[in-house]
Design an enzyme around this catalytic site. Structure first.
Site, PDB file in Angstrom:
ATOM      1  N   HIS A  85       0.840  -1.202   0.000  1.00 40.59           N
ATOM      2  CA  HIS A  85       0.000   0.000   0.000  1.00 40.59           C
ATOM      3  C   HIS A  85       0.879   1.258   0.000  1.00 40.59           C
ATOM      4  O   HIS A  85       1.542   1.538   0.997  1.00 40.59           O
ATOM      5  CB  HIS A  85      -0.883  -0.040   1.245  1.00 40.59           C
TER       6      HIS A  85
ATOM      7  N   GLU B 298       1.331  -0.702  -5.169  1.00 42.20           N
ATOM      8  CA  GLU B 298       0.265   0.251  -5.480  1.00 42.20           C
ATOM      9  C   GLU B 298       0.778   1.624  -5.917  1.00 42.20           C
ATOM     10  O   GLU B 298       1.763   2.120  -5.378  1.00 42.20           O
ATOM     11  CB  GLU B 298      -0.624   0.448  -4.241  1.00 42.20           C
TER      12      GLU B 298
ATOM     13  N   ASP C  91      -1.125   5.435  -6.465  1.00 44.27           N
ATOM     14  CA  ASP C  91      -2.263   6.337  -6.570  1.00 44.27           C
ATOM     15  C   ASP C  91      -1.890   7.368  -7.621  1.00 44.27           C
ATOM     16  O   ASP C  91      -0.754   7.857  -7.628  1.00 44.27           O
ATOM     17  CB  ASP C  91      -2.524   7.032  -5.231  1.00 44.27           C
TER      18      ASP C  91
ATOM     19  N   HIS D 252      -0.991  10.300  -3.332  1.00 41.56           N
ATOM     20  CA  HIS D 252      -2.268   9.831  -2.777  1.00 41.56           C
ATOM     21  C   HIS D 252      -3.369  10.876  -2.835  1.00 41.56           C
ATOM     22  O   HIS D 252      -4.523  10.567  -3.113  1.00 41.56           O
ATOM     23  CB  HIS D 252      -2.103   9.364  -1.337  1.00 41.56           C
TER      24      HIS D 252
ATOM     25  N   GLU E 187      -4.370   3.213  -8.846  1.00 40.38           N
ATOM     26  CA  GLU E 187      -5.701   3.743  -8.512  1.00 40.38           C
ATOM     27  C   GLU E 187      -5.907   5.088  -9.190  1.00 40.38           C
ATOM     28  O   GLU E 187      -5.051   5.972  -9.103  1.00 40.38           O
ATOM     29  CB  GLU E 187      -5.864   3.928  -6.996  1.00 40.38           C
TER      30      GLU E 187
END
Ligand code: CA
Length: 337
Positions: A29, A56, A58, A71, A164
């Site tokens: 994460h 991950e 973002d 993020h 994401e």
């Protein structure tokens, strides 16, 4: 003969169950963000070395349409933008990444996340990497893909990416189609099919459906899509008995807050697992809850340790993977099974 068949069947069941354990995944994460500032290449390299299966990213867009790994849609919490560009905040006092060019963002120092209290910067997790120390940067999506693919070449491993799309509706308001840009970059780097080592995630169902129906076909890719779920109220229909099978028309899996998998009111000896995983699996959806943190204050009372929290989710609730700030601990946990 019949005995042999039974033994063979049992053997097969054993292999299949151990295979399914082996297939459970660890998603880093924001990188190994328990140890190094989130979304820096250093945190990603550490996650890679710790054995995470997916890393991950973002994603938000800059003024000049570049994708950066960040993020928040603002730069406030994780950079020194307030010191380098003090006059560039909007009226709400926030510094939006979309108001800055990539060249400007490349001049910023990235740091452990912080908030401002009485004019002082206080880091979010007090025992993590110290605020403002050393020098880190905000990477682009391409910087990060190239590092992970480079490591895949140099190590012979095959670690995936887990991007994401952050706040697609905000990006549209600002005149930017972030999802098409992300799909273009995925295609450029060879992530084109459901067999590719990528899961693309978003909290926005309308955008997810649009990606699946229009954006992927027009760009010419089709990769796995994950619907993120923060609560039961944004899309109540998803929590109806047929919700997951409806969602399965657009998504390949869900990424729920882990409070939606195990009730926060659970206690040791009374772990309350919701129907969500069963319903999702019944619809053929993978389940990857977030965010598993080993910081002392972050493990809920119903688990005696971080490892017990992982055990409850991986093996009692039967999720397929977890997002964690501490990929080393989750990898070691799975290997010890
Ligand atoms: Ca995320």
């Amino acid at each position: 003969m019949r005995d042999i068949a039974i033994v063979a069947a049992l053997f097969l069941v054993t292999i299949m169950s151990s295979t399914s354990y082996a297939q459970k995944i660890v998603i880093a994460h924001r990188g190994a963000s328990g140890y190094l500032p989130e979304h820096t290449l250093e945190a990603k390299a550490m996650a890679y070395a710790q054995g995470a299966h997916y890393i991950e990213q973002d994603l938000v867009m800059t003024r000049d349409d570049e994708l950066i790994v960040l993020h928040d849609i603002t730069l406030d919490r994780t950079t020194d933008v307030d010191e380098k560009f003090p006059d560039r905040a909007r009226r709400d006092g926030r510094y939006y990444a979309i108001d800055f060019t990539l060249e400007e963002i490349r001049t910023l120092n990235a740091t452990e996340g912080f908030r401002i209290e009485n004019g002082e910067k206080i880091q979010g997790f007090s025992q993590r990497f110290p605020l403002g120390k050393s020098r880190f940067r905000v990477p682009t999506f391409q910087d990060e893909i190239e590092m992970i693919q480079g490591l895949n070449l140099s190590t012979g491993r095959d670690i995936g990416i887990y991007p994401e799309i952050k706040q697609p509706a905000f990006h549209r308001q600002e005149g930017k189609d972030i999802s098409t840009r992300v799909a273009d970059v995925l295609k450029e780097y060879g992530y084109t099919s459901k067999g590719s080592k990528v899961f693309l995630q978003t909290f926005d169902y309308e955008e997810l459906a649009l990606i699946q129906k229009e954006i992927f076909p027009s760009v010419g890719i089709e990769v796995n899509l994950i619907m993120l779920l923060g609560n039961r109220t944004d899309y109540p229909w998803m929590f109806e008995p047929d919700g997951m099978s409806k969602l399965a028309y657009s998504a390949d899996g869900i990424g729920p807050s882990y409070n939606l998998v195990v009730d926060r009111a659970s206690e040791a000896g009374d772990i309350r697992i919701s129907e969500l995983v069963t319903q999702a699996h019944g619809a053929g959806l993978a389940v990857h809850p977030y965010t598993f943190r080993a910081d002392p204050e972050a493990v809920p009372d119903y688990a005696a340790s971080f490892e017990e929290l992982l055990d409850i989710h991986y093996f009692q609730a039967d999720v397929d993977g977890v997002f964690t700030d501490f990929p080393d601990r989750a990898v070691q946990f799975l290997q010890s099974q």
